[in-house]
Design a protein around this motif. Structure first.
Motif: not given
Length: 266
Positions: A132-145
């Motif tokens: 939700x931080x303005x101007x930041x496009x955030x991409x989280x990798x998928x995988x085993x936690x």
């Protein structure tokens, strides 16, 4: 231009931790009533939490005890390192932030002063921080936690990285071994971090001085794959000399100082 009062409060709490309202009033030269209104506004924004007689920067809830312990160990040094590393971020770039606890402090610093960035990460904690931080496009990798480090690892995450390229990588470390190897206690995390190194233009190591000379089981890479090292002035003279001889850009910060003491060597 001088920062506004709310920004001054956020940055003071970031650098100095929990602070009483009387001290905050003195720092920003405002009345107690004004500080109380400011803290209420910042609390509503989710930036701070109010304590008895003061306030602190808001932290994500639900951290496992082990992760929280590591996160808070040497916190002053980690925040000073993150502060110095923040100055190297460039708007419009694509950045990978790994799951190290010092890198997490860089994400928290970025939350205070956002800029236009595309950020990839495998860290749940960083995703919590930057959502939700303005101007930041955030991409989280998928995988085993991986619960111990609140991050995702494994073949799915590595496969995703193989199709990507990052302008900058900010990498933490569990250990920088005497032979110059960067190491971690988890094999999947080591493999993923190695993939990050292979797919990044500039590679920047963020590690407090306690990590140098330590051992861990799985090798991530070596210091000669790194372009910059940000650490604190507690680094030994031997390690300081070694890093200079490797022609790295070495940034030493003083955790207790109000302004980092930076040293650059190429």
């Amino acid at each position: 231009m001088l920062p506004d009062r709310l920004t001054q409060i956020r940055h003071h709490l970031y650098r100095h931790g929990t602070t009483g309202i009387h001290d905050l009033a003195r720092v920003v030269n405002a009345s107690l009533a004004t500080i109380r209104r400011d803290l209420q506004r910042l609390e509503e924004q989710g930036v701070v939490v109010r304590t008895h007689g003061g306030a602190a920067i808001a932290e994500s809830a639900g951290f496992e005890a082990g992760f929280a312990t590591r996160e808070n160990r040497g916190l002053e040094a980690k925040r000073a390192i993150a502060d110095a590393a923040f100055a190297g971020l460039r708007p419009g770039s694509t950045v990978f932030l790994d799951a190290g606890t010092t890198v997490l402090q860089l994400a928290r610093r970025l939350r205070l002063t956002p800029m236009k960035l595309t950020i990839f990460s495998n860290s749940i904690a960083i995703a919590d921080t930057l959502t939700g931080v303005e101007d930041i496009q955030l991409v989280l990798l998928g995988g085993r936690l991986r619960h111990e480090n609140r991050c995702v690892v494994g073949p799915l995450a590595r496969q995703a990285i193989e199709g990507l390229w990052f302008d900058r990588l900010y990498l933490g470390a569990s250990a920088i071994q005497p032979d110059g190897a960067i190491a971690t206690p988890d094999s999947d995390e080591a493999a993923l971090n190695a993939a990050m190194l292979a797919r990044s233009g500039e590679r920047i190591l963020l590690a407090d001085s306690s990590k140098f000379g330590c051992h861990s089981t799985y090798r991530v890479g070596t210091l000669d794959q790194i372009g910059q090292v940000h650490t604190d002035t507690g680094l030994s003279a031997d390690w300081t000399q070694r890093l200079r001889q490797m022609n790295l850009a070495l940034h030493l910060v003083a955790a207790a100082a109000s302004r980092p003491a930076e040293e650059n060597r190429r």
